[in-house]
Design an enzyme around this catalytic site. Structure first.
Site, PDB file in Angstrom:
ATOM      1  N   LEU A   1      -4.068  58.044  85.609  1.00 25.99           N
ATOM      2  CA  LEU A   1      -3.794  56.610  85.687  1.00 25.99           C
ATOM      3  C   LEU A   1      -4.756  55.783  84.840  1.00 25.99           C
ATOM      4  CD1 LEU A   1      -3.200  56.494  89.532  1.00 25.99           C
ATOM      5  CD2 LEU A   1      -1.510  56.806  87.714  1.00 25.99           C
TER       6      LEU A   1
ATOM      7  N   HIS B   1      -1.059  51.396  84.695  1.00 26.03           N
ATOM      8  CA  HIS B   1      -0.493  51.791  85.997  1.00 26.03           C
ATOM      9  C   HIS B   1      -1.008  50.873  87.106  1.00 26.03           C
ATOM     10  CE1 HIS B   1      -0.487  55.820  83.875  1.00 26.03           C
ATOM     11  NE2 HIS B   1       0.775  55.691  84.224  1.00 26.03           N
TER      12      HIS B   1
END
Ligand code: PAF
Length: 283
Positions: free
Chosen positions: A33, A37
Site C-alpha cells: 500500500l 490506497h
C-alpha cells in the site's frame, strides 16, 4: 482490526455488521500500500460505517510474461498502515482459498476490456472483473472505492456493475501523486533512480496537454504534444498514448468537442507505468 483469511470468516463478519444496519464499504487492493490506497481508504471511512480492505495479488489478471512473481508484497507493513487508518477488517485470502480447484467461470466486459490496455494485455480485465465480482460476492458491500488512476479498470467495473445489476455503488477517487507529479503506484519502488527521475515525463506530458486544451486544439495536436514531452525522457519506452471519449472510451479525432480522457502506458526497463487525465473543451 479483524483479519479474515477465509471467505467464511469474512462473510460472517459482514453479516454481523449488516444485521446491525451498518453501511459497509470495500477497498480492493493488491497490497504493498501507498498513499494512493490510503486516499481510497479515507474516502471509504468518510462514506460508510465499516471499511473492509482486501489484499490479494490476483494471478488471473497477470499475463504469462508479466510481473506476478516480482509484484512487491509487504503484509506486515500493509496491516500496520490499515490499522492506523481505522480499517475494520482486512480480507487477505491465499490463491487456493480464493480460487480453489476446478473453477471454470469468468466475468467479462468484452467491449471496454478489448481496447487500450486490454488490447496490450489480453485477458487482464477478464481477470480483474472476475476477481472483483468474487470480492463483491464475499464482502457484500454497499459501496466500493477504486482509484481513477486505473481509468479503464474503473470504467470496466462501472459497466459490469450496471450490466449485472450488482447492488452496490462504485466510487472513483482522484489519482494521488508524489510531490513531483508521478502518479503513486506499487510499481514505483522498482524504478531505478534514473528511471524514477525520468518517470515524471508522464505527468508533465498530461500537464502540457491540459494547458493546450484551453486553446481548442485538435486531438492530433494534443497527441503530438504528449508524445513530444514523453520523448524527452530517453529511457521511456512508450507503449501507448490514447485520447478517448471520457465515457465510452471510443476513439476521437478532429476537434476536442467533448470531455476526453488522455491515457498513456510507458515502460521504464521492466516497469510499466500508466497515467491519465480527463480534459474538457475550453468552453
Ligand atoms: O487495482 C487493483 O489493485 C486490482 O486490479 C484490483 C481491483 C484489486 C483487482 O485485483
Amino acid at each position: 482490526m479483524k483479519i479474515c483469511r477465509t471467505k467464511a470468516d469474512m462473510r460472517e463478519t459482514v453479516r454481523a455488521w449488516k444485521r446491525a444496519g451498518l453501511r459497509v464499504g470495500v477497498v480492493p487492493t493488491m497490497g504493498f500500500l501507498h498513499d494512493g490506497h490510503i486516499g481510497l481508504v479515507r474516502l471509504a471511512r468518510e462514506t460508510g460505517d465499516r471499511v473492509i480492505t482486501t489484499i490479494f495479488v490476483n494471478p488471473t489478471q497477470f499475463g504469462p510474461n508479466e510481473d506476478l512473481s516480482t509484484y512487491p508484497r509487504n503484509e506486515e507493513r500493509d496491516l500496520a498502515l490499515l490499522e492506523a487508518e481505522g480499517v475494520d477488517a482486512v480480507f487477505m485470502p491465499n490463491v487456493e482459498e480464493m480460487y480453489g480447484a476446478g473453477g471454470d467461470t469468468y466475468v467479462e466486459v468484452p467491449g471496454l476490456s478489448g481496447v487500450l490496455q486490454g488490447a496490450l494485455r489480453p485477458g487482464h480485465f477478464r481477470g480483474v472483473t472476475t476477481v472483483v465480482t468474487k470480492l463483491f460476492n464475499i464482502t457484500t458491500p454497499d459501496f466500493a472505492v477504486f482509484g481513477e488512476k486505473d481509468y479503464q479498470q474503473l470504467a470496466v467495473i462501472r459497466q459490469m456493475v450496471r450490466d449485472l445489476d450488482m447492488p452496490l455503488e462504485i466510487i472513483g477517487h482522484p489519482t494521488v501523486r508524489e510531490a513531483d507529479g508521478l502518479a503513486m503506484s506499487s510499481r514505483n519502488v522498482r524504478l531505478t533512480p534514473e528511471h524514477r527521475r525520468e518517470a515524471i515525463a508522464l505527468s508533465r506530458s498530461l500537464d502540457r496537454a491540459a494547458e493546450l486544451a484551453l486553446s481548442a486544439p485538435s486531438i492530433e495536436t494534443l497527441e503530438a504534444a504528449i508524445r513530444d514531452e514523453l520523448s524527452k525522457a530517453s529511457s521511456a519506452d512508450v507503449q501507448s498514448v490514447d485520447i478517448r471519449d471520457a465515457v465510452t472510451l471510443q476513439d476521437m479525432t478532429g476537434k476536442l468537442d467533448r470531455p476526453a480522457v488522455l491515457l498513456m502506458a510507458v515502460r521504464f526497463g521492466t516497469v510499466l507505468l500508466i497515467d491519465q487525465r480527463v480534459i474538457a473543451p475550453a468552453s
